[in-house]
Enzyme design. Structure first.
Site, mmCIF file in Angstrom:
data_model
loop_
_atom_site.group_PDB
_atom_site.id
_atom_site.type_symbol
_atom_site.label_atom_id
_atom_site.label_comp_id
_atom_site.label_asym_id
_atom_site.label_seq_id
_atom_site.Cartn_x
_atom_site.Cartn_y
_atom_site.Cartn_z
ATOM 1 N N LEU A 594 2.837 -5.367 3.086
ATOM 2 C CA LEU A 594 1.773 -5.839 3.569
ATOM 3 C C LEU A 594 1.025 -6.936 2.882
ATOM 4 O O LEU A 594 0.243 -7.395 3.485
ATOM 5 C CB LEU A 594 1.045 -4.579 4.034
ATOM 6 C CG LEU A 594 1.538 -3.579 4.968
ATOM 7 C CD1 LEU A 594 0.647 -2.533 5.237
ATOM 8 C CD2 LEU A 594 1.779 -4.324 6.359
ATOM 9 N N SER A 596 -0.182 -7.597 -1.668
ATOM 10 C CA SER A 596 -0.212 -7.329 -3.165
ATOM 11 C C SER A 596 -1.364 -7.781 -3.644
ATOM 12 O O SER A 596 -2.149 -8.692 -3.102
ATOM 13 C CB SER A 596 0.994 -8.058 -3.629
ATOM 14 O OG SER A 596 1.013 -9.264 -3.623
ATOM 15 N N PHE A 599 -3.667 -4.425 -8.376
ATOM 16 C CA PHE A 599 -3.327 -2.853 -8.653
ATOM 17 C C PHE A 599 -1.976 -2.889 -8.171
ATOM 18 O O PHE A 599 -1.059 -1.927 -8.573
ATOM 19 C CB PHE A 599 -4.227 -2.281 -7.753
ATOM 20 C CG PHE A 599 -5.427 -2.095 -8.421
ATOM 21 C CD1 PHE A 599 -5.624 -1.275 -9.467
ATOM 22 C CD2 PHE A 599 -6.623 -2.659 -7.684
ATOM 23 C CE1 PHE A 599 -7.153 -1.014 -9.943
ATOM 24 C CE2 PHE A 599 -7.735 -2.599 -8.284
ATOM 25 C CZ PHE A 599 -8.059 -1.896 -9.357
ATOM 26 N N LYS A 616 0.460 2.201 -1.260
ATOM 27 C CA LYS A 616 0.208 1.264 -2.539
ATOM 28 C C LYS A 616 0.845 1.647 -3.600
ATOM 29 O O LYS A 616 0.745 2.791 -4.269
ATOM 30 C CB LYS A 616 -1.373 0.942 -2.864
ATOM 31 C CG LYS A 616 -1.560 -0.007 -3.925
ATOM 32 C CD LYS A 616 -3.206 0.203 -3.910
ATOM 33 C CE LYS A 616 -3.868 -0.473 -3.018
ATOM 34 N NZ LYS A 616 -3.944 -1.876 -3.053
ATOM 35 N N ASP A 717 -15.039 -5.776 -6.766
ATOM 36 C CA ASP A 717 -13.977 -6.770 -6.225
ATOM 37 C C ASP A 717 -14.061 -6.986 -4.740
ATOM 38 O O ASP A 717 -13.195 -7.088 -4.031
ATOM 39 C CB ASP A 717 -12.746 -6.338 -6.656
ATOM 40 C CG ASP A 717 -11.792 -7.799 -6.498
ATOM 41 O OD1 ASP A 717 -12.377 -8.709 -6.391
ATOM 42 O OD2 ASP A 717 -10.667 -7.461 -6.840
#
EC number: 2.7.11.1
Length: 942
Positions: A594, A596, A599, A616, A717
């Site tokens: 999906l 990147s 992390f 993830k 972020d």
């Protein structure tokens, strides 16, 4: 001679007073010069005259005594001189909205001081004697200062004339002092202590207080809020984001209540009719509690935030509850509506997964509430459920008597009320009813005998008179021997039982884990629902080869009839083989990727039951410095964060060196995709109403993170690629808290992953200092992107336009000539839309102010955006547009067990004062509600 003596005495007195006055004014001069030195104002500030009484913002008496220092909103830095305490005639000290640091000096002895305004500075400590001797003090505002932890001192008692005490976001700890009640402060009307670290319960001494505005939100306060019903002067009550519980109080006496925010607590029971009928009520927020009964219907004039799915109402819309539900709620009312029952007793059919309830053909046959830590009494309403066969209430803390109404149950077979604190005679049940009252020492005794000073011994015999004394003496030695023998036998029996229990436990663990997964197993921890050690109650509806469980099955004793058994499964961690997880992601195939980021890579997967997930796969370098226990601890914190505008972390997976996070799946992808890549993706451009709603969603999610009472998060972020959209085109913030998982030290990749150029706040980029205002800056950049359709850094633009923030501010200075050209051309600009865009642009400018203290908090952004979403509605809405947003719709509940909802806090505000701005542009965004103190910021009340 006499006249001469009188004249000399008068002259001496006059000269003495004159010299004392001169000494006082000299003392003021010295104190003011010290203040000037410690603040070091610029030469343009107007403090160059040798006489402080001629300085700007300083007011003196005719005798050169300083009475007012009013230098708020002046951008001053430095510290405060301790000589301030020598200004004995000082009445007002106004230093709000500066950047003054260091300790607050002691002000003890300033008996004339009436107003103290120190809000929105950088003071780091406050002395315990700060209020000592301030007998004239009427208003204190010390909000938004990074004080070291402190408690409201006893010295505040001296200020009996106090009317306003505001210390929001001031690191106040301890409990709410009992002396804040009407006995000490009869005139107190504003008590604002939001977003601190207060614990404990609301003191009952507040009863009778004439406080009108009470802000205690964002703390760790517990207990009930019954005391509110005796605070009849209340107009505004904000208690959201605490740990309050119990039923809502009687509001009938609060005739002036206008705004009530109780969201994000654990309130239970029905919404009282006294609240629904209040004529004065304008705003109410009850979202994310465990409220029960029918959905309440407020007057049409009331702005209601009450997410139906975030409470435990019987229906999703107003209407009567099922009669069985009504009876069970009446039963729960006698227990004071326990939270554990309220969490489970949802919906209008108690025969579907209600804890402790078993049914046969839709009729309730068993109510088993054993070991539920229940308090209160046994309700006579049990007698209304005629189908009941078993009532199990053992091992609780129930008091009172067994109601006579229970004897009328025609099908009752078992009544277990053992190990409680019941008293009184046991009613006469039919001979075929098994009644267990063991462990109730006072059962069989009436209440009057229990309260009598000369009450009998537990055995029931009075033993009064001569014969009684003789009997006791005769029994004394035999009783003593019996006690010794009984103690020895009891000890041996206890040792035997303990050994037996340990053996059974050991065998049970062997059996439990003998068929568990190997080291290849991946553990997916379900969302946290309370205590770290508490198991999750689940109901087994079927079985699957891909999902196993660690479980114990409990069957109520005393019957062999299958229909009478209650089976409840205690499930700890769900076990899913890693082969299943690899299978649903095609062995982490690139086709399933999906996206990147810093992390790791995110893969799409679909479980056997159709549930879509996002996995993830963390990069090894990201978490190499974290041990297993530390990583697990960090994740355990993240799984406690529940909010409808934060992507749900379902759990974590561990397999050797691999560490994976399992999230809910967001089918519409990132905001970046819809904002910058819509044409390439074949999507429609976002409408302005959609952009507004998405901005509000993000603001609410980040506001929740910043305001968490138990653990505050700073995202660091925030950007469009970390904002994900569902099929309903509502936004959720992703990757919050992940910076906590990165290793520390010089080798850390935190500087790479904890921020993205273009969204970094200046102070974070330069010094690495992190506050919530870092996220506010990033949010301001996102608002600019929503307005312009341009990326924060766009190297395809001319050099002077690459950096969006600088370019945006230049364009906005000249609203009429150039700003309209900066707006995304896909936005259909009518008059209403343009006005809305201007308001959001002003907000964006505030959020991207260079200095952190000049930026508002996220709560302020929520207030501004929510008012636009509610009040500004485009007249042309296409019902066929699949991207259209119904502002009243509920969010989808694909993963209800782990999701909770945050509501609006659309508390009324109107323009009064303006935030400072670097570009000196005139602003029209309201920064505080009408009638509130100048130091108000919206974080104080959310």
């Amino acid at each position: 001679m006499k006249k001469r003596r009188t004249f000399l005495l008068f002259s001496f007195t006059f000269l003495l007073l004159l010299s004392l006055s001169k000494a006082d004014s000299d003392g003021d001069l010295s104190a003011m010069l010290s203040l000037k030195k410690s603040l070091n104002p610029p030469s343009s500030f107007g403090w160059s005259d040798p006489d402080p009484c001629k300085w700007t913002h300083i007011v003196c008496t005719g005798t050169k005594r300083v009475t007012r220092i009013q230098i708020g909103h002046s951008g001053l830095q430095g510290t405060l001189s301790p000589d301030l305490r020598n200004l004995s005639e000082l009445e007002r000290l106004e230093l709000q909205w500066n950047n003054i640091s260091g300790p607050v000096p002691s002000l003890s002895g300033l008996a004339s001081l009436q107003v103290l305004m120190l809000s929105n500075n950088n003071f780091d400590s406050i002395p315990s004697d700060v209020f000592q001797g301030l007998t004239s003090l009427q208003s204190v505002e010390i909000d938004n200062n990074p004080f070291k932890s402190w408690e409201i001192p006893e010295s505040l008692r001296n200020a009996s004339a106090l009317q306003n005490f505001s210390a929001n976001s001031a690191n106040v700890s301890g409990s709410l002092p009992g002396f804040l009640g009407p006995d000490e402060f009869p005139g107190l009307s504003i008590l604002h202590l939001a977003f601190n670290n207060l614990e404990g319960e609301l003191p009952m001494s507040l009863a009778g207080s004439q406080v009108q505005s009470l802000w205690l939100n964002g703390q760790k306060l517990t207990g009930d809020i019954t005391v509110l019903q005796n605070m009849t002067g209340l107009k505004e009550v904000w208690l959201h984001s605490n740990k309050f519980s119990g039923p809502l109080p009687d509001f009938s006496g609060l005739k002036e209540l206008e705004s009530l925010s109780l969201r994000d607590n654990s309130f239970t029971g029905p919404v009282p009719a006294s609240l629904l009928s209040l004529e004065s009520l304008k705003v109410v927020n009850l979202t994310n509690n465990h409220l029960q009964g029918p959905v309440p219907v407020f007057k049409s004039s009331v702005s209601v935030d009450l997410d139906k799915d975030s409470n435990s109402f019987c229906l999703s819309s107003p209407g009567e509850c099922d009669p069985r539900v009504k009876s069970l709620l009446l039963i729960a009312s006698s227990f004071d509506y326990p939270p554990r029952l309220a969490e489970s007793w949802k919906g209008n059919d108690p025969c579907t997964n209600w804890i402790g309830i078993a049914c046969s053909n839709g009729n309730i046959t068993v109510i088993s509430l054993e070991k539920m830590e229940l308090t209160g009494t046994i309700s006579p309403e049990f007698g209304a459920i005629k189908s009941l066969q078993r009532i199990i209430l053992g091992i609780n803390n129930l008091t009172g008597m067994i109601p006579q109404e229970l004897t009328t149950l025609p099908n009752l077979k078992t009544l277990d009320v053992s190990s409680n604190k019941l008293f009184g005679k046991v009613p006469g049940f039919r001979s075929n009813v098994v009644v267990n009252t063991n462990g109730n020492p006072d059962i069989g005794k009436d209440k009057s005998s229990l309260s009598s000073p000369g009450s009998s011994s537990p055995s029931g015999g009075s033993g009064s008179g001569i014969n009684g004394d003789k009997d006791r003496r005769g029994m004394k030695s035999s009783t003593f021997i019996g006690i010794i023998v009984g103690s020895v036998l009891g000890g041996l029996l206890s040792i035997f039982l303990i050994g037996l229990l340990v053996f059974c436990w050991y065998k049970k663990r062997q059996k439990r884990f003998s068929g568990s997964e190997s080291s290849n197993a991946v553990v997916v921890h379900p969302r946290h629902s309370g205590s770290d050690n508490e198991s999750v109650k689940i109901t087994v509806a079927g079985s699957s080869v891909s999902v196993g469980g660690i479980s114990d099955t409990y069957t109520l004793p005393g019957t062999s009839e299958v229909g009478d058994n209650i089976q409840m499964v205690e499930a700890g961690n769900m076990l899913i083989s890693i082969q299943v997880l690899r299978s649903v992601t095609n062995n982490f195939s690139s086709d399933n990727i999906l996206g990147s980021g810093g992390f790791g890579v995110v893969y799409k997967g679909e479980l056997h039951d159709g549930t879509k997930i996002a996995v993830k796969r963390m990069e090894n370098g990201v978490i190499a410095g974290k041990g297993f226990a530390e990583f697990k601890s960090e994740i355990a914190v993240l799984t406690k964060v529940r909010h409808r505008h934060l992507v749900t972390l379902l759990g974590y997976c561990l397999d050797g060196n691999e560490k994976l996070l399992v999230y809910e799946y967001m089918p519409q992808g990132t905001l970046s995709r819809h904002l910058f890549e819509w044409s390439e993706e074949g999507l429609k451009p976002l409408l302005w109403k959609q952009r507004l709603t998405l901005a509000l969603d993000v603001a609410r999610g980040v506001e929740y993170l910043h305001g968490l009472a138990h653990q505050s998060f700073i995202h660091r972020d925030l950007k469009p690629s970390n904002i994900l959209l569902g099929d309903d085109m509502r936004a959720k913030v992703a990757d919050f808290g992940l910076v906590r998982l990165a290793p520390e030290g010089k080798g850390s990749i935190e500087t790479r992953i904890a921020g993205t150029f273009g969204y970094l706040a200046p102070e974070y980029a330069v010094t690495g200092r992190v506050t919530t205002k870092v996220d506010v800056y990033s949010f301001g950049v996102i608002l600019m992107e929503l307005i312009t359709g341009r990326k924060s850094l766009d190297e395809s633009q001319p050099e002077e336009s690459i950096h969006l923030v600088s370019w945006f501010k230049r364009m906005y200075i000249n609203k009429e000539a150039s700003f309209k050209k900066a707006i995304d051309t896909t936005i259909d600009l009518d008059e209403e839309t343009l006005a809305s865009v201007h308001t959001v642009a002003e907000l964006a400018g505030h959020c991207c102010a260079r200095e952190p203290y000049q930026r508002p908090d996220m709560g302020h952004a929520v207030n501004i955006l929510s008012s636009l979403v509610e009040l500004w509605k485009p007249s042309d809405q296409n019902p066929e547009d699949i991207y259209g947003i119904d502002l009243d719709m509920s969010l989808p509940q694909a993963l209800k067990k782990w999701q909770a909802y945050e509501g609006r806090s659309d508390l009324e505000s109107s323009t009064s004062s303006l935030l400072p701005s670097l570009d000196n542009t005139q602003m029209s965004i309201p920064t505080r509600p009408y009638g509130f103190a100048e130091s108000f910021t919206s974080v104080d009340g959310r």
